[in-house]
Scaffold this motif. Structure first.
Motif, PDB file in Angstrom:
ATOM      1  N   GLY A  27      16.561  -0.238  10.324  1.00  0.00           N
ATOM      2  CA  GLY A  27      15.853  -1.868  10.865  1.00  0.00           C
ATOM      3  C   GLY A  27      13.916  -1.663  11.213  1.00  0.00           C
ATOM      4  N   ASP A  28      13.584  -0.534  10.970  1.00  0.00           N
ATOM      5  CA  ASP A  28      11.778  -0.401  11.325  1.00  0.00           C
ATOM      6  C   ASP A  28      11.939  -1.425   9.975  1.00  0.00           C
ATOM      7  OD1 ASP A  28      12.462   1.233  13.116  1.00  0.00           O
ATOM      8  OD2 ASP A  28      11.465   3.211  12.611  1.00  0.00           O
ATOM      9  N   ARG A  29      10.685  -1.877  10.409  1.00  0.00           N
ATOM     10  CA  ARG A  29       9.588  -2.896   9.325  1.00  0.00           C
ATOM     11  C   ARG A  29       8.204  -1.437   9.179  1.00  0.00           C
ATOM     12  NH1 ARG A  29      10.860  -8.183   7.996  1.00  0.00           N
ATOM     13  NH2 ARG A  29       8.639  -8.580   7.685  1.00  0.00           N
ATOM     14  N   ILE A  30       8.015  -1.532   7.549  1.00  0.00           N
ATOM     15  CA  ILE A  30       7.223  -0.692   7.192  1.00  0.00           C
ATOM     16  C   ILE A  30       6.240  -1.682   6.201  1.00  0.00           C
ATOM     17  CG2 ILE A  30       8.169   1.722   7.911  1.00  0.00           C
ATOM     18  CD1 ILE A  30       8.554   1.757   4.749  1.00  0.00           C
ATOM     19  N   ARG A  31       5.016  -0.744   6.084  1.00  0.00           N
ATOM     20  CA  ARG A  31       4.247  -1.688   5.868  1.00  0.00           C
ATOM     21  C   ARG A  31       3.665  -0.489   4.521  1.00  0.00           C
ATOM     22  NH1 ARG A  31      -1.891  -4.931   5.890  1.00  0.00           N
ATOM     23  NH2 ARG A  31      -2.379  -4.962   3.783  1.00  0.00           N
ATOM     24  N   LEU A  32       4.116  -1.153   3.357  1.00  0.00           N
ATOM     25  CA  LEU A  32       3.554   0.122   2.083  1.00  0.00           C
ATOM     26  C   LEU A  32       2.023  -0.155   1.886  1.00  0.00           C
ATOM     27  CD1 LEU A  32       6.727  -0.282   0.139  1.00  0.00           C
ATOM     28  CD2 LEU A  32       6.187   1.423   1.846  1.00  0.00           C
ATOM     29  N   GLU A  33       1.160   1.065   2.129  1.00  0.00           N
ATOM     30  CA  GLU A  33      -0.039   0.436   2.068  1.00  0.00           C
ATOM     31  C   GLU A  33      -1.127   1.068   0.431  1.00  0.00           C
ATOM     32  OE1 GLU A  33      -2.158   2.054   5.404  1.00  0.00           O
ATOM     33  OE2 GLU A  33      -2.349   0.094   6.329  1.00  0.00           O
TER      34      GLU A  33
END
Length: 196
Positions: free
Chosen positions: A102-108
């Motif tokens: 459920g975690d939303r992450i941003r791929l940088e």
């Protein structure tokens, strides 16, 4: 210093052929990215570009502003592996990975992004403020049982071990441009930033 390469993209995506095709067609263009440079140094590099380079960047910026690029793809570096992704893809990450379901992450760590009209290459990475890629962890599970057997000949040594590798599944929700190719955002303390 990292550089950013902007190029026209033709045909089916194939990295091995693609490099030679671009060199043959003479359509590559290099500009310095904002990573590691002050704004005045970056502007100096932009002013040294040829008119063909500025035309190419202008054409790409018009496509980005109008959002007429269609479906975007990207190559991201995640957990030691490179993945070619588009929106709504599900990727499988092997090994321990900290985010929970459920975690939303941003791929940088974006190495490359583009559409059917153009491709932006980072050397090695694109600037963080150029492309936004977000994903959601949808599943964490274990692999099937894997057997590891060690036998030493001539000795009475046999070991049989069973193990399971943790898997994480990540759905890519969003790939979009946050800025323009030649846009410099004011960032303070850029030289003190630790990139890992």
């Amino acid at each position: 210093m990292g550089t950013l390469t902007v190029s026209k993209f033709f045909g089916k995506f194939n990295l091995r052929k693609w490099g030679t095709q671009l060199m043959n067609k003479n359509q590559t263009l290099s500009i310095f990215s904002s990573r590691g440079l002050h704004a005045d140094e970056y502007q100096t590099e932009l002013s040294n570009q040829t008119s063909k380079d500025r035309d190419t960047i202008g054409a790409i910026n018009e496509i980005v502003k109008a959002k007429s690029h269609g479906r975007l793809f990207a190559v991201v570096y995640l957990a030691g592996v490179q993945f070619k992704i588009t929106e709504e893809d599900v990727i499988l990450i092997q090994g321990y990975w900290a985010p929970d379901i459920g975690d939303r992450i941003r791929l940088e760590k974006v190495m490359l992004t583009g559409s059917s009209d153009f491709t932006l290459l980072g050397r090695p990475l694109l600037p963080r403020d150029l492309v936004r890629i977000e994903g959601t962890v949808i599943e964490k599970t274990l692999s099937h049982n894997k057997m590891h057997c060690v036998i030493k000949k001539g000795e009475d040594y046999r070991r049989l071990r069973f193990m399971k590798v943790p898997y994480s599944m990540l759905r890519i929700n969003l790939i979009q441009f946050d800025g323009l190719v030649d846009e410099v955002k004011d960032v303070e303390g850029l030289r003190q930033t630790v990139l890992w």
